[in-house]
Design an enzyme around this catalytic site. Structure first.
Site, PDB file in Angstrom:
ATOM      1  CB  SER A 125      -0.898   0.043   1.236  1.00 57.49           C
ATOM      2  OG  SER A 125      -1.480   1.270   1.463  1.00 57.49           O
ATOM      3  CE1 TYR A 150      -4.102  -2.997   5.635  1.00 57.60           C
ATOM      4  CE2 TYR A 150      -3.516  -0.598   5.020  1.00 57.60           C
ATOM      5  CZ  TYR A 150      -3.897  -1.801   4.793  1.00 57.60           C
ATOM      6  OH  TYR A 150      -3.953  -2.272   3.105  1.00 57.60           O
ATOM      7  CE  LYS A 154      -1.455  -4.285   3.088  1.00 58.42           C
ATOM      8  NZ  LYS A 154      -1.605  -5.548   2.732  1.00 58.42           N
TER       9      LYS A 154
END
Ligand code: NAD
Ligand code: UDP
Length: 339
Positions: A125, A150, A154
């Protein structure tokens, strides 16, 4: 033809990617635990393409169960979509996010190692660019400081995949840094189907349009941007899915690690997005301005040159297409797949 395993392939981006892969002649195997999706999306993929998908219901964290997928299929490459992705929830439940997102990655890598599968594409992302890097983001920038668990998952998974490729020179890893995927397949048969109140802008707008929500709250209009609202790089999910087909071709021909931004390179503000949706679909969206949302950056958009140069990929659809196709999906499926 090659067989591609889509881990988490029943979800929003995975289902659109399955369509593009099948239409490009690949065989597709999907493994998903349906924690944020349902088998209906896979049925619809089959209806759209007229081809069949081998579907496994499995928690990818569970390497022993995942092994069946590898033993029963001759997999040429894995695309790893399987992850939890709600930023706010990750702040409240960090352990759930670290456990799910990291363990799915480790289990996949263990099975790949055991069955000699050397190629993996990872759904990363733009969030990994963090707070420090200036826009537009380019792939050689260092990963930055994330504002939530989150984002950190990643960052960590990128690191895990890089280390794995470093230790095994026969591996090929492609890290795809997605910007803001929106829209739906033009058939209106598959699309984004968030559970509960949508966290992301476009699903929220679509639910206001269809009458499931009263109004949109725009999170802040005092940012240092042209109209005071945040700017993002919105990309049509079908363009994004086509980027995966190019990445599959690439990952099977090369070794080592490569990173690609998948974005348009053009930012739009929240207000511009709402206006574009209204115009494309001739619908009024009720909205009001509210407080900033914690952790939001004023701007995030890609420099998309590398994907064009190396993969020969660029986006083909515009904002009007994104808004029209989103509405086509939402209008035909007001309650999502759960009609
Ligand atoms: P999604 O939730 O629709 O799809 C993810 C899929 O993974 C779901 O079908 C879910 O059931 C499955 N899954 C989750 N944990 C699993 C597990 N332990 N075992 C098996 N299946 C599991 O999300 P999406 O929007 O399609 O995103 C796909 C990937 O792309 C995610 O990794 C996400 O973090 C990443 N990503 C998404 C966006 C976005 O805006 N949608 C942006 C950047 C990156
Ligand atoms: N946003 C908003 N109202 C909402 C949801 C999102 O104003 O109900 C804004 C959010 O502040 C951000 C943009 O829309 O500036 C895109 O948000 P989204 O959550 O879709 O993507 P991300 O923040 O991950 O880029």
């Amino acid at each position: 033809m090659s067989t591609i395993l889509l881990a988490g392939g029943a979800g929003y981006i995975g289902s659109h990617t399955a369509v593009e892969l099948l239409e490009s002649g690949y065989d597709v195997v999907i493994a998903d635990n349906f924690s944020n999706s349902c088998p209906e999306s896979v049925k619809r993929v089959e209806q759209i393409t007229g081809k069949s998908v081998k579907l496994y219901e499995v928690d990818i964290k569970d390497a022993a169960k995942l092994e069946n997928v590898f033993s029963e299929n001759s997999i040429d490459a894995v695309i790893h979509f399987a992850g939890l992705k709600a930023v706010g929830e990750s702040v409240e439940k960090p352990v759930l996010y670290y456990r799910n997102n990291i363990d799915t990655t480790l289990s996949l890598l263990e099975c790949m190692n055991k069955y000699g599968v050397k190629n993996i594409i990872f759904s990363s992302s733009a969030t990994v660019y963090g707070e420090e890097n200036p826009v537009p983001y380019t792939e050689e920038m260092k990963r930055g400081t994330c504002t939530n668990p989150y984002g950190w998952t990643k960052v960590m998974m990128e690191q895990i995949l890089e280390d794995t490729a470093k230790a095994d020179s026969s591996m090929s890893v492609v890290l795809l840094r997605y910007f803001n995927p929106i829209g739906a397949h033009e058939s209106g048969m598959i699309g984004e189907d968030p559970q509960g109140i949508p966290n992301n802008l476009m699903p929220y707008v679509a639910q206001v349009a269809v009458g499931r929500r009263d109004h949109l709250t725009i999170f802040g209009n005092d940012y240092p941007t042209p109209d005071g609202t945040c700017r993002r790089d919105y990309i049509h999910v079908v363009d994004l899915a086509k980027g995966h087909v190019k990445a599959v071709e690439y990952v099977m021909k090369n070794k080592g690690v490569e990173v690609f931004n998948l974005g348009t390179g053009t930012p739009y503000s929240v207000t511009e997005i709402v206006t574009a949706f209204e115009k494309a679909n001739d619908i009024k969206i009720k909205y009001e301005y509210g407080q900033r949302r914690a952790g939001d950056l004023p701007e995030s958009y890609a420099n998309a040159d590398k994907a064009l140069k190396v993969l020969g990929w660029k986006t083909e659809k515009n904002l009007e297409d994104m808004c029209r196709d989103l509405w086509n999906w939402q209008r035909n499926n007001p309650q999502g797949y759960n009609k």
